[in-house]
Design a protein around this motif. Structure first.
Motif, PDB file in Angstrom:
ATOM      1  N   GLY A  26       0.819  -1.203   0.000  1.00 44.64           N
ATOM      2  CA  GLY A  26       0.000   0.000   0.000  1.00 44.64           C
ATOM      3  C   GLY A  26       0.854   1.255   0.000  1.00 44.64           C
ATOM      4  N   LYS A  27       0.174   2.378   0.081  1.00 40.59           N
ATOM      5  CA  LYS A  27       0.819   3.685  -0.030  1.00 40.59           C
ATOM      6  C   LYS A  27       1.034   4.308   1.349  1.00 40.59           C
ATOM      7  CE  LYS A  27       0.173   8.023  -2.545  1.00 40.59           C
ATOM      8  NZ  LYS A  27      -0.746   8.759  -3.428  1.00 40.59           N
ATOM      9  N   ARG A  28       2.245   4.863   1.556  1.00 39.61           N
ATOM     10  CA  ARG A  28       2.593   5.563   2.794  1.00 39.61           C
ATOM     11  C   ARG A  28       3.285   6.869   2.430  1.00 39.61           C
ATOM     12  NH1 ARG A  28       0.321   1.420   3.975  1.00 39.61           N
ATOM     13  NH2 ARG A  28       0.760  -0.034   5.647  1.00 39.61           N
ATOM     14  N   ASP A  29       2.897   7.952   3.075  1.00 38.12           N
ATOM     15  CA  ASP A  29       3.544   9.250   2.901  1.00 38.12           C
ATOM     16  C   ASP A  29       4.670   9.387   3.909  1.00 38.12           C
ATOM     17  OD1 ASP A  29       1.670  10.038   0.944  1.00 38.12           O
ATOM     18  OD2 ASP A  29       0.266  10.676   2.489  1.00 38.12           O
ATOM     19  N   PHE A  30       5.671  10.205   3.567  1.00 39.48           N
ATOM     20  CA  PHE A  30       6.772  10.459   4.498  1.00 39.48           C
ATOM     21  C   PHE A  30       7.371  11.826   4.226  1.00 39.48           C
ATOM     22  CE2 PHE A  30       8.685   8.260   0.877  1.00 39.48           C
ATOM     23  CZ  PHE A  30       9.846   8.970   0.627  1.00 39.48           C
ATOM     24  N   ASN A  31       8.142  12.324   5.206  1.00 44.92           N
ATOM     25  CA  ASN A  31       8.777  13.634   5.104  1.00 44.92           C
ATOM     26  C   ASN A  31      10.122  13.585   5.824  1.00 44.92           C
ATOM     27  OD1 ASN A  31       9.320  16.323   4.689  1.00 44.92           O
ATOM     28  ND2 ASN A  31       7.983  17.029   6.330  1.00 44.92           N
ATOM     29  N   ILE A  32      11.154  13.140   5.131  1.00 48.19           N
ATOM     30  CA  ILE A  32      12.473  13.002   5.754  1.00 48.19           C
ATOM     31  C   ILE A  32      13.113  14.363   5.991  1.00 48.19           C
ATOM     32  CG2 ILE A  32      14.840  12.170   5.421  1.00 48.19           C
ATOM     33  CD1 ILE A  32      13.686   9.723   4.036  1.00 48.19           C
ATOM     34  N   LEU A  33      13.110  15.211   4.979  1.00 46.94           N
ATOM     35  CA  LEU A  33      13.713  16.541   5.120  1.00 46.94           C
ATOM     36  C   LEU A  33      12.638  17.539   5.493  1.00 46.94           C
ATOM     37  CD1 LEU A  33      16.049  16.505   1.993  1.00 46.94           C
ATOM     38  CD2 LEU A  33      16.657  16.041   4.358  1.00 46.94           C
ATOM     39  N   GLU A  34      12.772  18.108   6.669  1.00 47.69           N
ATOM     40  CA  GLU A  34      11.778  19.063   7.150  1.00 47.69           C
ATOM     41  C   GLU A  34      11.827  20.333   6.310  1.00 47.69           C
ATOM     42  OE1 GLU A  34       9.599  18.647   9.707  1.00 47.69           O
ATOM     43  OE2 GLU A  34      10.310  16.612  10.053  1.00 47.69           O
ATOM     44  N   GLY A  35      10.703  20.707   5.753  1.00 52.89           N
ATOM     45  CA  GLY A  35      10.627  21.951   4.977  1.00 52.89           C
ATOM     46  C   GLY A  35      10.253  23.106   5.880  1.00 52.89           C
ATOM     47  N   TYR A  36      10.385  24.274   5.355  1.00 47.61           N
ATOM     48  CA  TYR A  36      10.013  25.464   6.100  1.00 47.61           C
ATOM     49  C   TYR A  36       8.720  26.010   5.523  1.00 47.61           C
ATOM     50  CZ  TYR A  36      14.736  25.065   7.770  1.00 47.61           C
ATOM     51  OH  TYR A  36      15.888  24.585   8.323  1.00 47.61           O
ATOM     52  N   SER A  37       7.917  26.617   6.317  1.00 47.84           N
ATOM     53  CA  SER A  37       6.629  27.128   5.896  1.00 47.84           C
ATOM     54  C   SER A  37       6.778  28.027   4.672  1.00 47.84           C
ATOM     55  CB  SER A  37       5.998  27.917   7.049  1.00 47.84           C
ATOM     56  OG  SER A  37       4.751  28.417   6.643  1.00 47.84           O
ATOM     57  N   GLY A  38       5.959  27.759   3.646  1.00 43.00           N
ATOM     58  CA  GLY A  38       5.954  28.592   2.455  1.00 43.00           C
ATOM     59  C   GLY A  38       6.894  28.148   1.358  1.00 43.00           C
ATOM     60  N   THR A  39       7.655  27.075   1.565  1.00 44.88           N
ATOM     61  CA  THR A  39       8.639  26.674   0.548  1.00 44.88           C
ATOM     62  C   THR A  39       8.050  25.788  -0.538  1.00 44.88           C
ATOM     63  OG1 THR A  39       9.316  24.724   1.781  1.00 44.88           O
ATOM     64  CG2 THR A  39      10.556  26.768   2.191  1.00 44.88           C
ATOM     65  N   GLY A  40       6.884  25.230  -0.312  1.00 50.00           N
ATOM     66  CA  GLY A  40       6.337  24.311  -1.301  1.00 50.00           C
ATOM     67  C   GLY A  40       7.097  23.008  -1.354  1.00 50.00           C
ATOM     68  N   THR A  41       7.572  22.536  -0.224  1.00 47.10           N
ATOM     69  CA  THR A  41       8.341  21.299  -0.136  1.00 47.10           C
ATOM     70  C   THR A  41       7.528  20.137  -0.697  1.00 47.10           C
ATOM     71  OG1 THR A  41       9.436  22.118   1.829  1.00 47.10           O
ATOM     72  CG2 THR A  41       9.552  19.769   1.461  1.00 47.10           C
ATOM     73  N   PRO A  42       8.149  19.265  -1.507  1.00 48.67           N
ATOM     74  CA  PRO A  42       7.413  18.128  -2.059  1.00 48.67           C
ATOM     75  C   PRO A  42       6.904  17.186  -0.975  1.00 48.67           C
ATOM     76  CG  PRO A  42       9.556  18.363  -3.127  1.00 48.67           C
ATOM     77  CD  PRO A  42       9.524  19.307  -1.968  1.00 48.67           C
ATOM     78  N   ALA A  43       5.732  16.623  -1.201  1.00 48.62           N
ATOM     79  CA  ALA A  43       5.178  15.584  -0.336  1.00 48.62           C
ATOM     80  C   ALA A  43       5.545  14.251  -0.983  1.00 48.62           C
ATOM     81  CB  ALA A  43       3.676  15.742  -0.222  1.00 48.62           C
ATOM     82  N   TYR A  44       6.402  13.486  -0.333  1.00 45.23           N
ATOM     83  CA  TYR A  44       6.884  12.217  -0.869  1.00 45.23           C
ATOM     84  C   TYR A  44       6.010  11.062  -0.386  1.00 45.23           C
ATOM     85  CZ  TYR A  44      11.184  14.603  -2.230  1.00 45.23           C
ATOM     86  OH  TYR A  44      12.096  15.442  -2.808  1.00 45.23           O
ATOM     87  N   TYR A  45       5.989   9.988  -1.190  1.00 43.73           N
ATOM     88  CA  TYR A  45       5.286   8.777  -0.794  1.00 43.73           C
ATOM     89  C   TYR A  45       5.978   7.550  -1.384  1.00 43.73           C
ATOM     90  CZ  TYR A  45       3.166   8.834  -5.474  1.00 43.73           C
ATOM     91  OH  TYR A  45       2.966   8.839  -6.826  1.00 43.73           O
ATOM     92  N   VAL A  46       5.697   6.402  -0.765  1.00 46.19           N
ATOM     93  CA  VAL A  46       6.143   5.111  -1.279  1.00 46.19           C
ATOM     94  C   VAL A  46       4.894   4.250  -1.408  1.00 46.19           C
ATOM     95  CG1 VAL A  46       6.691   4.203   1.040  1.00 46.19           C
ATOM     96  CG2 VAL A  46       7.718   3.148  -0.968  1.00 46.19           C
ATOM     97  N   ASP A  47       4.815   3.507  -2.493  1.00 49.65           N
ATOM     98  CA  ASP A  47       3.671   2.638  -2.751  1.00 49.65           C
ATOM     99  C   ASP A  47       4.210   1.252  -3.068  1.00 49.65           C
ATOM    100  OD1 ASP A  47       1.207   1.554  -3.328  1.00 49.65           O
ATOM    101  OD2 ASP A  47       0.786   2.850  -5.045  1.00 49.65           O
ATOM    102  N   VAL A  48       3.973   0.301  -2.166  1.00 49.16           N
ATOM    103  CA  VAL A  48       4.472  -1.068  -2.319  1.00 49.16           C
ATOM    104  C   VAL A  48       3.329  -1.945  -2.830  1.00 49.16           C
ATOM    105  CG1 VAL A  48       5.551  -3.033  -1.162  1.00 49.16           C
ATOM    106  CG2 VAL A  48       6.075  -0.703  -0.409  1.00 49.16           C
ATOM    107  N   LYS A  49       3.556  -2.563  -3.968  1.00 50.94           N
ATOM    108  CA  LYS A  49       2.551  -3.424  -4.591  1.00 50.94           C
ATOM    109  C   LYS A  49       2.651  -4.837  -4.040  1.00 50.94           C
ATOM    110  CE  LYS A  49       1.408  -0.034  -7.299  1.00 50.94           C
ATOM    111  NZ  LYS A  49       0.223   0.741  -7.089  1.00 50.94           N
ATOM    112  N   LYS A  50       1.595  -5.621  -4.211  1.00 47.67           N
ATOM    113  CA  LYS A  50       1.561  -7.000  -3.709  1.00 47.67           C
ATOM    114  C   LYS A  50       2.646  -7.876  -4.317  1.00 47.67           C
ATOM    115  CE  LYS A  50      -3.291  -7.038  -2.508  1.00 47.67           C
ATOM    116  NZ  LYS A  50      -4.621  -7.613  -2.742  1.00 47.67           N
ATOM    117  N   ASN A  51       3.081  -7.565  -5.546  1.00 51.24           N
ATOM    118  CA  ASN A  51       4.120  -8.370  -6.194  1.00 51.24           C
ATOM    119  C   ASN A  51       5.535  -7.963  -5.774  1.00 51.24           C
ATOM    120  OD1 ASN A  51       4.554  -5.973  -7.555  1.00 51.24           O
ATOM    121  ND2 ASN A  51       4.149  -6.800  -9.595  1.00 51.24           N
ATOM    122  N   GLY A  52       5.658  -6.997  -4.846  1.00 55.38           N
ATOM    123  CA  GLY A  52       6.965  -6.567  -4.346  1.00 55.38           C
ATOM    124  C   GLY A  52       7.554  -5.371  -5.062  1.00 55.38           C
TER     125      GLY A  52
END
Length: 137
Positions: A26-52
């Motif tokens: 399934g899909k999980r969101d994460f934020n490793i690098l903390e952005g600062y307010s107003g920067t438009g930091t990308p929202a990252y995600y990982v999506d793991v399928k049943k086949n690996g």
């Protein structure tokens, strides 16, 4: 002797083709690098399928124009040691590994990275923090 040798080869073949099971699907969101307010930091995600298969992606919204930029890439089969992620949009490459609870930024060998860029506001004085993030659903 031939039977023993054949059995030995068969066992090695099975072990070499065995792959690690992903810690979740399934899909999980994460934020490793903390952005600062107003920067438009990308929202990252990982999506793991049943086949690996593991897909990484991001969505970034330009706060001035409202323009949305997004990309998703297939990083291959799950590898518990290290996975390479390369986004063509910004020519951005990084290495990660993840378990059921967290994702970690690593070097090419899978060693967890430490950086001041990974520190939250409350940790800025420590100078170097572990680059990780909890997953959000």
């Amino acid at each position: 002797m031939k039977k023993v040798f054949s059995l030995f080869i068969l066992c090695i073949s099975i072990l070499s083709f065995a792959q690690a099971t992903a810690p979740f699907t399934g899909k999980r969101d994460f934020n490793i690098l903390e952005g600062y307010s107003g920067t438009g930091t990308p929202a990252y995600y990982v999506d793991v399928k049943k086949n690996g298969d593991v897909y990484f992606g991001f969505v970034q919204v330009n706060q001035a124009s409202g323009e949305e930029t997004k990309e998703e890439i297939n990083a291959g089969k799950y590898n518990p040691k290290v996975m390479k992620v390369h986004f063509k949009t910004y020519n951005e490459t990084f290495f990660v590994k993840f378990d059921k609870e967290k994702i970690y930024m690593t070097d090419e060998k899978g060693n967890i990275s430490k950086s001041e860029d990974c520190c939250s506001v409350s940790e800025t004085e420590s100078g170097s923090c572990i680059c990780d993030s909890a997953f959000y659903q």
